[in-house]
Motif scaffolding. Structure first.
Motif, PDB file in Angstrom:
ATOM      1  N   ARG A  83       0.858  -1.190   0.000  1.00 51.75           N
ATOM      2  CA  ARG A  83       0.000   0.000   0.000  1.00 51.75           C
ATOM      3  C   ARG A  83       0.890   1.235   0.000  1.00 51.75           C
ATOM      4  O   ARG A  83       2.020   1.211   0.510  1.00 51.75           O
ATOM      5  N   VAL A  84       0.342   2.325  -0.537  1.00 51.68           N
ATOM      6  CA  VAL A  84       1.089   3.579  -0.622  1.00 51.68           C
ATOM      7  C   VAL A  84       0.171   4.733  -0.235  1.00 51.68           C
ATOM      8  O   VAL A  84      -0.993   4.772  -0.638  1.00 51.68           O
ATOM      9  N   GLU A  85       0.712   5.629   0.554  1.00 56.52           N
ATOM     10  CA  GLU A  85       0.004   6.870   0.865  1.00 56.52           C
ATOM     11  C   GLU A  85       0.972   8.032   0.652  1.00 56.52           C
ATOM     12  O   GLU A  85       2.116   7.993   1.109  1.00 56.52           O
ATOM     13  N   PHE A  86       0.493   9.046  -0.072  1.00 52.29           N
ATOM     14  CA  PHE A  86       1.323  10.223  -0.316  1.00 52.29           C
ATOM     15  C   PHE A  86       1.091  11.241   0.795  1.00 52.29           C
ATOM     16  O   PHE A  86      -0.053  11.537   1.151  1.00 52.29           O
ATOM     17  N   ILE A  87       2.181  11.732   1.370  1.00 51.71           N
ATOM     18  CA  ILE A  87       2.100  12.701   2.455  1.00 51.71           C
ATOM     19  C   ILE A  87       3.025  13.872   2.165  1.00 51.71           C
ATOM     20  O   ILE A  87       3.870  13.804   1.271  1.00 51.71           O
ATOM     21  N   ASP A  88       2.852  14.941   2.932  1.00 52.87           N
ATOM     22  CA  ASP A  88       3.649  16.154   2.692  1.00 52.87           C
ATOM     23  C   ASP A  88       5.027  16.071   3.331  1.00 52.87           C
ATOM     24  O   ASP A  88       6.002  16.637   2.815  1.00 52.87           O
ATOM     25  N   VAL A  89       5.127  15.394   4.467  1.00 50.56           N
ATOM     26  CA  VAL A  89       6.410  15.313   5.156  1.00 50.56           C
ATOM     27  C   VAL A  89       6.437  14.053   6.010  1.00 50.56           C
ATOM     28  O   VAL A  89       5.421  13.657   6.584  1.00 50.56           O
ATOM     29  N   VAL A  90       7.582  13.393   6.072  1.00 51.93           N
ATOM     30  CA  VAL A  90       7.756  12.229   6.934  1.00 51.93           C
ATOM     31  C   VAL A  90       8.102  12.718   8.340  1.00 51.93           C
ATOM     32  O   VAL A  90       9.070  13.466   8.516  1.00 51.93           O
ATOM     33  N   PRO A  91       7.338  12.361   9.351  1.00 49.97           N
ATOM     34  CA  PRO A  91       7.634  12.830  10.714  1.00 49.97           C
ATOM     35  C   PRO A  91       8.952  12.237  11.216  1.00 49.97           C
ATOM     36  O   PRO A  91       9.193  11.030  11.092  1.00 49.97           O
ATOM     37  N   LYS A  92       9.807  13.106  11.770  1.00 50.48           N
ATOM     38  CA  LYS A  92      11.112  12.665  12.242  1.00 50.48           C
ATOM     39  C   LYS A  92      11.488  13.395  13.529  1.00 50.48           C
ATOM     40  O   LYS A  92      10.979  14.474  13.814  1.00 50.48           O
ATOM     41  N   THR A  93      12.427  12.789  14.254  1.00 49.90           N
ATOM     42  CA  THR A  93      12.993  13.458  15.420  1.00 49.90           C
ATOM     43  C   THR A  93      13.992  14.507  14.949  1.00 49.90           C
ATOM     44  O   THR A  93      14.342  14.563  13.762  1.00 49.90           O
ATOM     45  N   THR A  94      14.463  15.318  15.883  1.00 51.72           N
ATOM     46  CA  THR A  94      15.448  16.341  15.518  1.00 51.72           C
ATOM     47  C   THR A  94      16.751  15.727  15.020  1.00 51.72           C
ATOM     48  O   THR A  94      17.498  16.345  14.266  1.00 51.72           O
ATOM     49  N   SER A  95      17.022  14.458  15.420  1.00 51.84           N
ATOM     50  CA  SER A  95      18.230  13.784  14.949  1.00 51.84           C
ATOM     51  C   SER A  95      18.019  13.099  13.607  1.00 51.84           C
ATOM     52  O   SER A  95      18.947  12.501  13.059  1.00 51.84           O
ATOM     53  N   ILE A 146      13.108   8.470  11.838  1.00 53.67           N
ATOM     54  CA  ILE A 146      11.698   8.450  11.463  1.00 53.67           C
ATOM     55  C   ILE A 146      10.820   8.107  12.666  1.00 53.67           C
ATOM     56  O   ILE A 146      11.098   7.159  13.402  1.00 53.67           O
ATOM     57  N   LEU A 147       9.781   8.878  12.853  1.00 45.02           N
ATOM     58  CA  LEU A 147       8.839   8.636  13.957  1.00 45.02           C
ATOM     59  C   LEU A 147       7.737   7.688  13.475  1.00 45.02           C
ATOM     60  O   LEU A 147       6.626   8.097  13.126  1.00 45.02           O
ATOM     61  N   ARG A 148       8.062   6.408  13.456  1.00 43.77           N
ATOM     62  CA  ARG A 148       7.085   5.424  12.963  1.00 43.77           C
ATOM     63  C   ARG A 148       5.858   5.354  13.862  1.00 43.77           C
ATOM     64  O   ARG A 148       4.762   5.039  13.405  1.00 43.77           O
ATOM     65  N   LYS A 149       6.060   5.648  15.144  1.00 42.92           N
ATOM     66  CA  LYS A 149       4.909   5.610  16.055  1.00 42.92           C
ATOM     67  C   LYS A 149       3.857   6.638  15.637  1.00 42.92           C
ATOM     68  O   LYS A 149       2.654   6.407  15.790  1.00 42.92           O
ATOM     69  N   ASP A 150       4.302   7.772  15.077  1.00 40.01           N
ATOM     70  CA  ASP A 150       3.349   8.783  14.600  1.00 40.01           C
ATOM     71  C   ASP A 150       2.596   8.268  13.375  1.00 40.01           C
ATOM     72  O   ASP A 150       1.399   8.529  13.217  1.00 40.01           O
ATOM     73  N   LEU A 151       3.297   7.557  12.511  1.00 39.33           N
ATOM     74  CA  LEU A 151       2.636   6.997  11.335  1.00 39.33           C
ATOM     75  C   LEU A 151       1.650   5.900  11.739  1.00 39.33           C
ATOM     76  O   LEU A 151       0.564   5.785  11.162  1.00 39.33           O
ATOM     77  N   ARG A 152       2.049   5.094  12.738  1.00 32.09           N
ATOM     78  CA  ARG A 152       1.124   4.058  13.201  1.00 32.09           C
ATOM     79  C   ARG A 152      -0.102   4.678  13.859  1.00 32.09           C
ATOM     80  O   ARG A 152      -1.225   4.180  13.703  1.00 32.09           O
ATOM     81  N   ALA A 153       0.093   5.772  14.591  1.00 32.48           N
ATOM     82  CA  ALA A 153      -1.042   6.475  15.198  1.00 32.48           C
ATOM     83  C   ALA A 153      -1.969   7.025  14.122  1.00 32.48           C
ATOM     84  O   ALA A 153      -3.199   6.973  14.249  1.00 32.48           O
ATOM     85  N   LYS A 154      -1.379   7.529  13.056  1.00 32.93           N
ATOM     86  CA  LYS A 154      -2.159   8.033  11.927  1.00 32.93           C
ATOM     87  C   LYS A 154      -3.011   6.912  11.311  1.00 32.93           C
ATOM     88  O   LYS A 154      -4.182   7.124  10.976  1.00 32.93           O
TER      89      LYS A 154
END
Length: 533
Positions: A501-513, A516-524
């Motif tokens: 599956r594919v979803e187009f998004i504006d920005v990949v959530p990441k930490t300052t370092s 990738i914040l996968r937990k944010d994507l899973r929450a989404k």
């Protein structure tokens, strides 16, 4: 906390070969050990050991020495078992390779493992030859087991008649196999499993799983995966059972083999359980010989397990483990009808377990009643790996100095000592029991000129099985479609690694370092699922 209800078992100080075959009784020599599912051809224990010794002798005569790494790229077949144990008999190390890998993936594993030989079969020769050339293996070191012009064959090696070498090794420190795993996160790493690791896990499994010499086991789960290698192949051999090999899963063929070969034990991954529970073709076959369906490689849903048990009128059990544990640490004992089918069961003998709070690192106590608070599951025992090959940093992150291995899974334990996996810290995706590393797919996606950024997580499909989903940020002005992305990845990875599956998004959530914040994507994903419900 108490770790197991079983007394510790004695682990023999032996190589895998001596452990499995050193006590082979005269009355067992003419018993059938291997049955080729597609053809029905049979191999006796007598033939099996003679061919193993011959492969070991041929390897030694051709320059392989103890510690030489040998790649094995082959689907399930009697020849796999013969070559695998022949390599170990010579004191060499086997790195088992996924039969679905691309040439690049095969080459990466051969290169990382420093393999000096590669065994394969003619249907896989295209990718194997390309990979061998990429790492500098000549034709004489690429053995095509069923024969191909310009390469040695398994028949050639056996016909050579060279005696098996005298090998002296330390089972506790000598690596036996180098399967590749993504562990708790990241790219695949070589898992160093010693002879003692493999011997220990067969002994441990034998006290819980309950396979006997009268059983006939259907071996459809791949031997290149540590689950198939230890629980199906080595454990069944030690019990003097018979194995019916299948090169790949095909439901009618799967059912035919059960029916015609009267298989009593069937080891599966959860996607096969879906077919057994729901597909109408199951009713067309006599599967009454099945005593136990045993599931592993990914979590099995209790409702689904119950459907399979009711439809096939058999017992359903599941276990838990990981490559780094050789692989089994927990299982529902075959005689325990009282344990919930969504549990991973109890720890195997010689296995210690801890649950630790993921925030504080404090141990979570065993409850006097009910179920404990959730925590990361840590395991210690003789089946725990030596470490990751060429990767001290990953080893240190996973394996504590005192032997405790971090599984990356969040679990609870009930007052009766049964464990339940409730979530996981690790990012690894389990697609139909196969490991899929998000980092690998993200690297492929970022190779597309029109993709600016990407992240991959596992999401449930319609059958509640995990599939890879890509979140993609496109370059300005690009006109990519989801189908374009799926096709691009499919051309560059093994079939089980495809993005589904594919979803187009504006920005990949990441930490300052930059992580990738996968937990944010899973929450989404959870929010989207809740909105649809």
């Amino acid at each position: 906390m108490p770790s197991t209800t079983y007394p510790d078992a004695t682990i023999p100080d032996q190589s895998v070969y001596d452990f499995l075959f050193g006590d082979l009784a005269e009355e067992d020599l003419d018993r059938v050990v291997l049955i080729d599912g597609p053809t029905g051809n049979q191999v006796s224990y007598r033939q099996f050991v003679a061919q193993i010794d011959a492969v070991a002798g041929a390897l030694a005569a051709r320059g392989a020495t103890p510690g030489t790494v040998v790649g094995l790229l082959c689907p399930n077949a009697p020849a796999f078992a013969i070559v695998f144990h022949g390599i170990l008999r010579a004191g060499c190390i086997v790195t088992t390779i996924n039969s679905l890998y691309t040439a690049d993936e095969i080459a990466n594993q051969l290169r990382d493992a420093d393999a000096h030989w590669l065994f394969t079969v003619s249907p896989l020769l295209g990718h194997a030859a390309e990979a061998a050339a990429a790492v500098g293996l000549d034709a004489e070191h690429l053995v095509v087991m069923d024969g191909a012009d310009g390469h040695p064959s398994l028949r050639d090696l056996i016909a050579q008649g060279a005696p098996a070498p005298e090998v002296h090794l330390d089972p506790a420190t000598q690596i036996a196999v180098l399967p590749y795993s993504s562990g708790t996160t990241g790219r695949p790493k070589g898992v160093m499993l010693s002879h003692r690791n493999l011997v220990a896990n067969v002994v441990q499994s034998g006290m819980v799983i309950g396979l006997t010499r009268s059983d006939r086991v259907l071996a459809v789960l791949p031997f290149f995966h540590i689950y198939g290698l230890t629980v199906l192949l080595n454990y069944a051999i030690k019990q003097r059972a018979s194995l019916v090999t299948m090169p790949r899963f095909d439901l009618p063929e799967f059912l035919r083999n059960i029916s015609e070969q009267r298989c009593t034990w069937v080891f599966i991954a959860p996607p096969i359980a879906v077919a057994l529970a729901k597909h109408p073709i199951v009713d067309q076959y006599d599967v009454s010989s099945i005593d136990v369906i045993f599931s592993g490689a990914a979590p099995l849903d209790a409702t689904l397990a119950g459907l399979v048990a009711d439809r096939l009128r058999c017992r359903v059990r599941q276990g838990y483990g990981m490559t780094e544990l050789s692989p089994v640490s927990h299982a529902i004992p075959v005689e325990r009808d009282d344990i919930s089918l969504d549990s991973i069961g109890v720890p195997l003998p010689n296995v210690e377990c801890r649950l630790v709070d993921v925030e504080t690192g404090a141990d979570i106590p065993m409850p006097e009643e009910g179920v404990s608070a959730p925590g990361e599951l840590l395991v210690r025992g003789p089946n725990v790996m030596l470490g990751y090959l060429h990767n001290a940093e990953a080893t240190t992150a996973t394996l504590e100095p005192d032997g405790w291995l971090h599984t990356g899974d969040i679990a609870t334990v009930a007052a009766d000592g049964t464990y339940y996996v409730v979530d996981r810290l690790k990012e690894l995706i389990k697609y139909k029991g196969y490991q899929v590393a998000p980092a690998v797919l993200e690297a492929v996606l970022l190779g597309h000129p029109e993709i600016a950024d990407a992240a991959v997580i596992g999401v449930p499909d319609d059958d509640a099985q995990e599939i890879p989903k890509a979140f993609v940020v496109v370059q300005a002005g690009a006109a990519l479609t989801a189908d374009d992305v799926i096709a691009y990845v499919a051309e560059r990875v093994a079939p089980h690694e495809k993005v589904r599956r594919v979803e187009f998004i504006d920005v990949v959530p990441k930490t300052t370092s930059g992580k990738i914040l996968r937990k944010d994507l899973r929450a989404k994903e959870r929010e989207a699922a809740a909105a649809k419900a």
